[in-house]
Design an enzyme around this catalytic site. Structure first.
Site, PDB file in Angstrom:
ATOM      1  N   ASP A  85      -2.910  12.016  -2.371  1.00  0.00           N
ATOM      2  CA  ASP A  85      -2.829  13.774  -1.457  1.00  0.00           C
ATOM      3  C   ASP A  85      -3.063  14.143  -3.023  1.00  0.00           C
ATOM      4  O   ASP A  85      -2.632  13.512  -3.848  1.00  0.00           O
ATOM      5  CB  ASP A  85      -1.725  14.588  -1.802  1.00  0.00           C
ATOM      6  CG  ASP A  85      -1.697  15.912  -1.056  1.00  0.00           C
ATOM      7  OD1 ASP A  85      -3.046  16.496  -1.585  1.00  0.00           O
ATOM      8  OD2 ASP A  85      -0.685  15.992  -0.416  1.00  0.00           O
ATOM      9  N   GLU A 101       5.826   4.399   3.428  1.00  0.00           N
ATOM     10  CA  GLU A 101       5.229   5.985   4.168  1.00  0.00           C
ATOM     11  C   GLU A 101       6.530   6.523   4.508  1.00  0.00           C
ATOM     12  O   GLU A 101       7.136   6.129   4.787  1.00  0.00           O
ATOM     13  CB  GLU A 101       3.998   5.289   5.682  1.00  0.00           C
ATOM     14  CG  GLU A 101       3.403   7.063   5.760  1.00  0.00           C
ATOM     15  CD  GLU A 101       2.910   7.953   5.034  1.00  0.00           C
ATOM     16  OE1 GLU A 101       2.875   8.932   4.758  1.00  0.00           O
ATOM     17  OE2 GLU A 101       1.752   7.255   4.897  1.00  0.00           O
ATOM     18  N   THR A 155     -12.073   4.218   6.626  1.00  0.00           N
ATOM     19  CA  THR A 155     -10.886   5.474   7.262  1.00  0.00           C
ATOM     20  C   THR A 155     -11.328   6.899   7.216  1.00  0.00           C
ATOM     21  O   THR A 155     -12.537   7.112   6.412  1.00  0.00           O
ATOM     22  CB  THR A 155      -9.718   4.942   6.219  1.00  0.00           C
ATOM     23  OG1 THR A 155      -9.356   5.606   5.296  1.00  0.00           O
ATOM     24  CG2 THR A 155      -8.912   3.743   6.118  1.00  0.00           C
ATOM     25  N   ASP A 198     -11.847  10.313  -3.494  1.00  0.00           N
ATOM     26  CA  ASP A 198     -12.595  11.696  -3.464  1.00  0.00           C
ATOM     27  C   ASP A 198     -12.750  12.805  -4.180  1.00  0.00           C
ATOM     28  O   ASP A 198     -13.659  13.458  -4.008  1.00  0.00           O
ATOM     29  CB  ASP A 198     -13.326  11.728  -1.529  1.00  0.00           C
ATOM     30  CG  ASP A 198     -11.952  12.359  -1.123  1.00  0.00           C
ATOM     31  OD1 ASP A 198     -10.938  12.370  -1.713  1.00  0.00           O
ATOM     32  OD2 ASP A 198     -12.802  12.645   0.093  1.00  0.00           O
ATOM     33  N   PHE A 240     -10.148   9.289   5.666  1.00  0.00           N
ATOM     34  CA  PHE A 240     -10.276  10.183   5.129  1.00  0.00           C
ATOM     35  C   PHE A 240     -11.218   9.658   3.872  1.00  0.00           C
ATOM     36  O   PHE A 240     -11.542  10.821   3.499  1.00  0.00           O
ATOM     37  CB  PHE A 240      -8.867   9.778   3.950  1.00  0.00           C
ATOM     38  CG  PHE A 240      -7.915  10.454   4.522  1.00  0.00           C
ATOM     39  CD1 PHE A 240      -7.554  11.145   4.175  1.00  0.00           C
ATOM     40  CD2 PHE A 240      -7.134   9.503   4.844  1.00  0.00           C
ATOM     41  CE1 PHE A 240      -6.170  11.842   3.969  1.00  0.00           C
ATOM     42  CE2 PHE A 240      -5.184   9.963   5.235  1.00  0.00           C
ATOM     43  CZ  PHE A 240      -5.148  11.347   4.859  1.00  0.00           C
ATOM     44  N   GLU A 241     -11.933   8.331   3.865  1.00  0.00           N
ATOM     45  CA  GLU A 241     -13.284   7.985   3.019  1.00  0.00           C
ATOM     46  C   GLU A 241     -14.186   8.841   3.872  1.00  0.00           C
ATOM     47  O   GLU A 241     -15.309   9.814   3.045  1.00  0.00           O
ATOM     48  CB  GLU A 241     -13.122   6.596   2.918  1.00  0.00           C
ATOM     49  CG  GLU A 241     -14.287   6.243   1.837  1.00  0.00           C
ATOM     50  CD  GLU A 241     -14.268   5.090   1.741  1.00  0.00           C
ATOM     51  OE1 GLU A 241     -15.463   4.694   1.297  1.00  0.00           O
ATOM     52  OE2 GLU A 241     -13.023   3.825   2.269  1.00  0.00           O
ATOM     53  N   GLU A 260       0.796  -1.844  -0.017  1.00  0.00           N
ATOM     54  CA  GLU A 260      -0.116   0.248  -0.340  1.00  0.00           C
ATOM     55  C   GLU A 260       0.422   1.695  -0.014  1.00  0.00           C
ATOM     56  O   GLU A 260       1.833   1.435   0.390  1.00  0.00           O
ATOM     57  CB  GLU A 260      -0.805   0.187   0.678  1.00  0.00           C
ATOM     58  CG  GLU A 260      -1.867   1.184   1.024  1.00  0.00           C
ATOM     59  CD  GLU A 260      -2.889   1.554   2.275  1.00  0.00           C
ATOM     60  OE1 GLU A 260      -3.986   3.003   2.527  1.00  0.00           O
ATOM     61  OE2 GLU A 260      -1.803   1.018   3.376  1.00  0.00           O
ATOM     62  N   LYS A 286      -5.416  22.256  -5.500  1.00  0.00           N
ATOM     63  CA  LYS A 286      -5.060  23.250  -6.588  1.00  0.00           C
ATOM     64  C   LYS A 286      -4.439  23.829  -7.975  1.00  0.00           C
ATOM     65  O   LYS A 286      -3.163  22.509  -8.169  1.00  0.00           O
ATOM     66  CB  LYS A 286      -4.154  24.526  -5.609  1.00  0.00           C
ATOM     67  CG  LYS A 286      -5.027  24.519  -4.212  1.00  0.00           C
ATOM     68  CD  LYS A 286      -3.651  25.167  -3.572  1.00  0.00           C
ATOM     69  CE  LYS A 286      -4.871  26.217  -2.296  1.00  0.00           C
ATOM     70  NZ  LYS A 286      -4.101  27.019  -1.156  1.00  0.00           N
TER      71      LYS A 286
END
Length: 219
Positions: free
Chosen positions: A125, A75, A197, A161, A199-200, A50, A129
């Site tokens: 991420d 990560e 999670t 998303d 974020f979701e 992941e 912008k």
């Protein structure tokens, strides 16, 4: 990091973290530093990685539910890796390893070619912008890197998303050599193996649709 995260790093990193040889930067991987997954995990098993594992909620949940599969969390933020180790220790997970490094370099230099059965990119991420969108992970160059890391018939799974990023991902991978859609229609169904999670939840609360994609590595 918190005191608990500092303890996790000092006490648990020797068990969970792959000590990768560095190049110029602290999160870089030296070319030619490839590992042998069979030695790292101590067995022959399917391998799932992941990218951007964050605090590890998705990958710890997945690893605890699939003990016959090996997992790698990639990560760059040490605090997230420390939290991942704490949760993995609490869950008794032994099939998970972590690497603190830039994801493309892990795929290019640390993992042998065709070593992954699946590669996950969940909620990267979005750099929403316009002046920052060039920093997004999923590009034609990334698609080629992912293709090399995946075995034939391996699966690349993505979720976001942000609608414009979802469209970009789909366009990039539809055009990429060595991939075919592993779904029908406009979007893939939600991946059952992805735990819900923060974020979701945040995206859903903001009224953004969650988009899943899945692509199969072909010859």
């Amino acid at each position: 990091m918190s005191e608990a995260q500092e303890r996790a790093w000092s006490e648990l990193a020797p068990r969970f973290v792959i000590a990768a040889p560095r190049d110029a930067a602290a999160t870089s991987i030296r070319p030619g530093a490839a590992i042998d997954p069979h030695q790292v995990w101590g067995r022959h098993a399917p391998l799932i990685a992941e990218i951007g594992s964050g605090q590890g909620h998705a990958i710890v949940h997945a690893a605890s539910g699939a003990p016959d599969t090996d997992f790698l969390a990639i990560e760059v933020f040490r605090a997230g890796l420390a939290r991942t180790m704490l949760d993995a220790e609490r869950a008794g997970v032994g099939n998970l390893r972590l690497v603190e490094a830039n994801a493309p370099e892990v795929l290019q230099h640390l993992l042998p070619a065709a070593s992954l059965d699946e590669l996950w990119v969940f909620f990267p991420d979005p750099w929403h912008k316009k002046k920052h969108t060039k920093r997004r992970l999923v590009t034609a160059e990334f698609a080629e890197t992912a293709r090399t890391a995946l075995r034939e018939r391996g699966i690349l799974r993505l979720a976001t998303d942000w609608q414009d990023y979802a469209l970009q991902m789909r366009d990039v991978l539809d055009e990429a050599d060595g991939f075919e859609r592993a779904f029908e229609g406009d979007w893939a169904p939600r991946f059952d193996g992805r735990v819900l999670t923060a974020f979701e939840r945040k995206g859903s609360r903001a009224g953004r649709d969650i988009r899943d994609l899945a692509y199969r590595r072909v010859a």
